[in-house]
Design an enzyme around this catalytic site. Structure first.
Site, PDB file in Angstrom:
ATOM      1  N   SER A  24      16.379  -4.420 -15.788  1.00 23.01           N
ATOM      2  CA  SER A  24      15.584  -5.467 -16.439  1.00 23.01           C
ATOM      3  C   SER A  24      15.930  -6.846 -15.904  1.00 23.01           C
ATOM      4  O   SER A  24      15.047  -7.674 -15.643  1.00 23.01           O
ATOM      5  CB  SER A  24      15.814  -5.422 -17.955  1.00 23.01           C
ATOM      6  OG  SER A  24      15.375  -4.211 -18.508  1.00 23.01           O
ATOM      7  N   ARG A  28      13.701  -9.728 -13.406  1.00 25.18           N
ATOM      8  CA  ARG A  28      13.488 -11.095 -13.872  1.00 25.18           C
ATOM      9  C   ARG A  28      14.163 -12.113 -12.963  1.00 25.18           C
ATOM     10  O   ARG A  28      13.638 -13.217 -12.757  1.00 25.18           O
ATOM     11  CB  ARG A  28      13.975 -11.225 -15.321  1.00 25.18           C
ATOM     12  CG  ARG A  28      13.072 -10.479 -16.315  1.00 25.18           C
ATOM     13  CD  ARG A  28      13.792 -10.199 -17.636  1.00 25.18           C
ATOM     14  NE  ARG A  28      12.900  -9.681 -18.657  1.00 25.18           N
ATOM     15  CZ  ARG A  28      12.515  -8.398 -18.739  1.00 25.18           C
ATOM     16  NH1 ARG A  28      12.934  -7.510 -17.837  1.00 25.18           N
ATOM     17  NH2 ARG A  28      11.724  -8.012 -19.721  1.00 25.18           N
ATOM     18  N   ARG A 124      -0.314   4.443 -18.391  1.00 17.17           N
ATOM     19  CA  ARG A 124       0.438   3.673 -19.386  1.00 17.17           C
ATOM     20  C   ARG A 124      -0.405   2.528 -19.934  1.00 17.17           C
ATOM     21  O   ARG A 124      -1.214   1.923 -19.225  1.00 17.17           O
ATOM     22  CB  ARG A 124       1.747   3.168 -18.773  1.00 17.17           C
ATOM     23  CG  ARG A 124       2.655   4.320 -18.358  1.00 17.17           C
ATOM     24  CD  ARG A 124       3.940   3.859 -17.703  1.00 17.17           C
ATOM     25  NE  ARG A 124       4.797   3.155 -18.639  1.00 17.17           N
ATOM     26  CZ  ARG A 124       5.983   2.635 -18.303  1.00 17.17           C
ATOM     27  NH1 ARG A 124       6.404   2.733 -17.045  1.00 17.17           N
ATOM     28  NH2 ARG A 124       6.713   2.017 -19.209  1.00 17.17           N
ATOM     29  N   SER A 171       8.391  -5.189 -28.194  1.00 13.23           N
ATOM     30  CA  SER A 171       8.374  -4.832 -26.774  1.00 13.23           C
ATOM     31  C   SER A 171       8.771  -6.032 -25.936  1.00 13.23           C
ATOM     32  O   SER A 171       8.091  -7.068 -25.965  1.00 13.23           O
ATOM     33  CB  SER A 171       6.979  -4.349 -26.352  1.00 13.23           C
ATOM     34  OG  SER A 171       6.875  -4.303 -24.937  1.00 13.23           O
ATOM     35  N   GLN A 173       8.545  -6.243 -22.759  1.00 13.89           N
ATOM     36  CA  GLN A 173       7.554  -6.470 -21.716  1.00 13.89           C
ATOM     37  C   GLN A 173       6.371  -7.272 -22.242  1.00 13.89           C
ATOM     38  O   GLN A 173       5.884  -8.182 -21.569  1.00 13.89           O
ATOM     39  CB  GLN A 173       7.097  -5.137 -21.127  1.00 13.89           C
ATOM     40  CG  GLN A 173       8.194  -4.424 -20.338  1.00 13.89           C
ATOM     41  CD  GLN A 173       7.725  -3.104 -19.752  1.00 13.89           C
ATOM     42  OE1 GLN A 173       6.557  -2.750 -19.837  1.00 13.89           O
ATOM     43  NE2 GLN A 173       8.638  -2.373 -19.147  1.00 13.89           N
ATOM     44  N   ASP A 323      15.177   3.204 -24.158  1.00 16.93           N
ATOM     45  CA  ASP A 323      15.331   3.914 -22.884  1.00 16.93           C
ATOM     46  C   ASP A 323      16.478   4.920 -22.913  1.00 16.93           C
ATOM     47  O   ASP A 323      16.561   5.795 -22.047  1.00 16.93           O
ATOM     48  CB  ASP A 323      15.565   2.923 -21.746  1.00 16.93           C
ATOM     49  CG  ASP A 323      14.298   2.180 -21.358  1.00 16.93           C
ATOM     50  OD1 ASP A 323      13.195   2.684 -21.663  1.00 16.93           O
ATOM     51  OD2 ASP A 323      14.397   1.101 -20.755  1.00 16.93           O
ATOM     52  N   ARG A 354       7.947  11.261 -23.311  1.00 21.65           N
ATOM     53  CA  ARG A 354       9.351  11.675 -23.412  1.00 21.65           C
ATOM     54  C   ARG A 354       9.636  12.442 -24.693  1.00 21.65           C
ATOM     55  O   ARG A 354      10.533  13.300 -24.718  1.00 21.65           O
ATOM     56  CB  ARG A 354      10.262  10.454 -23.312  1.00 21.65           C
ATOM     57  CG  ARG A 354      10.402   9.918 -21.904  1.00 21.65           C
ATOM     58  CD  ARG A 354      11.365   8.757 -21.808  1.00 21.65           C
ATOM     59  NE  ARG A 354      11.368   8.230 -20.438  1.00 21.65           N
ATOM     60  CZ  ARG A 354      11.745   7.005 -20.118  1.00 21.65           C
ATOM     61  NH1 ARG A 354      12.135   6.162 -21.063  1.00 21.65           N
ATOM     62  NH2 ARG A 354      11.735   6.612 -18.854  1.00 21.65           N
TER      63      ARG A 354
END
Length: 436
Positions: A24, A28, A124, A171, A173, A323, A354
């Site tokens: 992550s 960035r 997605r 989230s 994102q 995750d 998942r």
């Protein structure tokens, strides 16, 4: 794609593992460095397929990125307003972070950019980002009523407007895409989340001189003047706790193990895995605590005591460990009693479903061990025997592959149908596993 057989370890594990850079933060660091006016050195960059997708996209947008070594980059941008219109379609590969954050970064600009991705990424959900960006004035179109890839960000004719957005999901994102769009919007941009998600973007924007405030699960950004946006000369990426999680679990479930995980990021929005494992009885200590670029780091020491038990958690902690759920489920197989994970519907929209993948593959290894009740995942720990050397599917999902490998190494062995997918986030995973 390649098959791989994981043999069970005969004894406990020990030693020291240096954790590769946080995925992550690596994404960035490259993006924010490319918005500055000076050269920025990114150290401990994760050279995984996802992060390389970000590097390739930022190069296509005009950033000069020089690879000094396998884990060190020098990124030179052209200023906050200096990105250039790409002459090619931007390929995000398998990376939802690359795609969603770049939609936010590009949406305030007077340029056209089209995105594609691999087969998994085309499935997605993108509406969760496109909708709030559209409320700010962005012009984004995509397949199936602006829900899926391919997606195109089209030029705006006037500045975006800062909004107050009540996000239906916690989230990072979604939040990051909105905040990155807010850098060039008029007025403040506010994001309210049901629970606080990862805050790497907030910490790193603050390190770039941006006025950004966080109160509880509310984040407020005031757009900076272009001359005031100044990334630090060095971004040192901490070790990825999502990668450390596999070794935390492997050592915790093998009695007599003692393992040290060096330079691991322990951002408070990412340490849910530690909290849950401790609630299961795992012995984990943090030493050598320090800061780097606004991010906290520590060395983690985990000792296998053979006394894990089931636990339960819900929506309040899920954003801090989403995750890591596959490997938490792996730990739960070795624990006495049930482990109940509530409100984990987000698992269904990852690289694969998942939630269903865990149920299908865990039940091959230990029949009857995994069930779902709506959006709740239940693992019946030690409910039966581990079946030896069972063929299992990874679904091309790096986190499923590594969680299944942990189970195989700790007990009866497994045969994976695709070992190469770990390159997305942890290219050296197999070398580390085989080095114990």
């Amino acid at each position: 794609m390649n098959n791989k057989k994981i043999h069970p370890f005969a004894e406990s594990i020990g030693g020291t593992v240096r954790i590769p850079g946080d995925k992550s933060v690596s994404h960035r660091a490259v993006m924010l460095a490319a918005l500055g006016n000076q050269s920025v050195t990114v150290k401990n960059f994760l050279r995984g397929a996802d992060c390389l997708s970000t590097v390739n996209c930022m190069r296509a947008l005009g950033a000069n990125i020089e690879e000094i070594s396998a884990d060190e980059l020098i990124v030179t941008g052209k200023g906050l307003n200096g990105l250039t219109e790409p002459t090619e379609i931007l390929n995000a590969g398998n990376s939802g972070t690359t795609l969603r954050l770049l939609m936010g970064l590009l949406s305030p600009r007077r340029m056209f950019a089209a995105f594609c991705g691999d087969a998994s990424l085309t499935k997605r959900p993108m509406a969760r980002v496109i909708q709030p960006l559209s409320l700010m004035g962005a012009k984004i179109v995509g397949r199936a009523g602006n829900k899926f890839l391919p997606v195109a960000v089209t030029p705006v004719t006037q500045n975006l407007t800062g909004i107050t957005y009540d996000s239906p999901v916690a989230s990072a994102q979604v939040k990051s895409a909105i905040l990155l769009a807010g850098l060039l919007a008029e007025g403040e941009t506010t994001v309210n989340e049901p629970y606080l998600s990862r805050n790497h973007t907030e910490k790193m924007l603050a390190a770039c001189g941006v006025d950004i405030r966080q109160t509880g699960s509310t984040t407020v950004l005031s757009p900076p003047a272009a001359r005031d946006f100044a990334p630090p000369s060095v971004f040192e990426v901490p070790g990825d706790i999502s990668s450390a999680a596999y070794w935390l679990v492997l050592a915790a479930v093998m009695k007599g193990s003692r393992l040290t995980l060096k330079n691991t990021g322990v951002n408070e929005t990412r340490t849910g895995i530690i909290d849950v494992l401790r609630s299961m009885g795992a012995d984990i200590t943090l030493t050598n605590k320090r800061q780097s670029g606004g991010e906290p780091l520590a060395d983690l020491i985990v000792t296998g005591n053979g006394n894990l038990h089931g636990t339960a958690f819900g929506a309040e902690i899920v954003p801090r460990l989403i995750d890591e759920i596959p490997v938490i489920a792996a730990a739960a197989l070795f624990a006495d009693g049930d482990t109940v994970m509530r409100e984990v519907s987000e698992l269904r929209v990852k690289e694969t479903d998942r939630l269903q993948a865990i149920i299908d593959e865990f039940n091959k290894i230990m029949p009857g061990s995994a069930v779902a009740d709506g959006d709740t995942l239940i693992i019946h720990g030690r409910c039966g025997e581990f079946l030896p050397n069972i063929p299992v599917k990874t679904y091309g999902d790096h986190r499923m592959a590594m969680a299944l490998a942990v189970i195989g190494a700790a007990k009866a062995g497994v045969c994976l149908d695709d070992a190469s997918c770990v390159d997305i986030s942890y290219p050296t995973f197999w070398n580390t596993l085989e080095g114990f």
